[in-house]
Scaffold this active site. Structure first.
Site, short mmCIF file in Angstrom:
data_model
loop_
_atom_site.label_atom_id
_atom_site.label_comp_id
_atom_site.label_asym_id
_atom_site.label_seq_id
_atom_site.Cartn_x
_atom_site.Cartn_y
_atom_site.Cartn_z
N GLU A 143 -4.34 6.67 -5.08
CA GLU A 143 -4.63 6.00 -6.38
C GLU A 143 -6.13 6.28 -6.61
OE1 GLU A 143 -3.61 1.92 -5.79
OE2 GLU A 143 -1.59 2.45 -5.33
N ARG A 166 0.90 -1.21 0.10
CA ARG A 166 -0.02 -0.11 -0.11
C ARG A 166 0.96 1.26 0.02
NH1 ARG A 166 -3.54 -2.77 -1.41
NH2 ARG A 166 -5.54 -3.07 -0.90
N HIS A 187 -0.59 -0.43 -9.87
CA HIS A 187 -1.33 -1.24 -8.79
C HIS A 187 -1.95 -2.33 -9.54
CE1 HIS A 187 -3.59 -1.17 -4.58
NE2 HIS A 187 -2.91 -2.39 -4.97
#
Length: 337
Positions: free
Chosen positions: A270, A241, A299
């Site tokens: 994000e 993360r 991601h």
């Protein structure tokens, strides 16, 4: 058997046949077409939902009032930081995640980022497509090292961290880890070294690979002090993360040469929005100091068709177990960090 309704607000799949089959005849499956938030879901769908399954969409406290029947939230992924668990707990809503999908994919991607940096793959890719290209010869760089000469440090030895550790070990790295929540014995079982403290892990990690969940305890866990404890010319990889790692501090350590390279599949916000982190802005502009040293991906470490299938199936199975059958499958305790 009680009748339930489960809402998948994002319209992720073209049909709900798998969900209907897994959840059973007593469960209606509802789909929304929301793109960015639960506020886009019609009130009538929210009013019917006993269960909520979300992938990218946050579940904030201010939206829970629109779900008067809600009993279970399944976060369709490993991390559960997007769900306001305190607000759910106050309402008696159970929160679950799906911890056992994409393990291989994320672990492989973390090791891939480290290898691509450490063996110069990205360096030569970048320099050979420059205008003009670099000479057809070795480019001196502190990045390039033999695996057997390095320690691969794993921060967080859960499912993904363990899979990454085993892959790095198979490639010749000495592997060490730090995880304060893991009982004694994991190091002996896996044949890897345990660091008692984070500082102890950092001091020996030529590659630092982050695999911790985002919690109150891990937010901003790796800042400038921690990065400067790494051996000079270390590589930092984050597939966990974004907010665990201070990217501004990382940029400073990259610019002055203390950190040789970084591979990030996650960033603090994000998708990124203006104003962009300075590191991301420099990377996108292909500033000279980033060449071969920085790689950022959106991601996607988890992504394979097989992982997407697992997300869908395991999310439905978790919802069935908890909402319909009253089990405790993948339940996140409200008191967890």
């Amino acid at each position: 058997m009680p009748s339930f309704a489960v809402l998948e607000p994002e319209g992720l799949y073209p049909d709900c046949e798998l969900e209907r089959r897994v959840l059973g005849a007593g469960v209606r499956v509802l789909q929304g077409g929301a793109k960015s938030g639960l506020d886009e879901v019609p009130d009538d769908l929210c009013a019917q939902a006993d269960g909520l399954m979300t992938l990218r969409m946050p579940v904030p406290a201010d939206q829970l009032a629109r779900f008067p029947r809600l009993k279970v939230v399944v976060r369709m992924g490993v991390g559960y930081d997007r769900v306001d668990r305190a607000a759910c707990a106050a309402r008696g809503i159970t929160v679950c995640n799906v911890p056992d999908y994409g393990t291989q994919e994320v672990a492989e991607f973390a090791v891939l980022l480290a290898l691509a940096l450490r063996r110069g793959l990205l360096l030569y890719h970048d320099t050979q497509r420059a205008d003009p290209p670099a000479p057809w010869t070795v480019v001196p760089s502190a990045l390039v090292r033999r695996q057997e000469a390095q320690t691969f440090g794993v921060l967080g030895l859960g499912r993904i961290g363990t899979a990454a550790a085993l892959r790095a070990k198979a490639l010749g790295y000495r592997v060490a880890f730090h995880d304060p929540h893991l009982p004694n014995g994991a190091d002996r079982a896996l044949g890897i070294a345990r660091a008692r403290t984070l500082d102890e892990l950092l001091a020996q990690s030529d590659v630092l690979s982050i695999h911790a969940p985002l919690t109150r305890a891990t937010r901003n866990l790796v800042g400038e002090r921690e990065l400067r404890l790494l051996p000079r010319n270390a590589v930092v990889v984050n597939t966990a993360r974004g907010p665990i790692l201070d990217v501004d501090a990382l940029e400073r350590c990259l610019r002055d040469g203390h950190v040789a390279g970084a591979g990030l599949d996650v960033v603090p916000e994000e998708p990124p929005r203006e104003p962009l982190p300075s590191l991301l802005r420099a990377y996108r502009a292909r500033e000279d100091w980033t060449v071969g040293r920085v790689v950022i991906t959106p991601h996607i470490a988890f992504h394979t068709p097989e992982a997407w299938d697992d997300i869908r199936l395991k999310s439905a199975e978790t919802m069935r177990d908890v909402l319909v059958e009253g089990l405790r499958t993948n339940v996140i305790p409200p008191e967890a960090d």
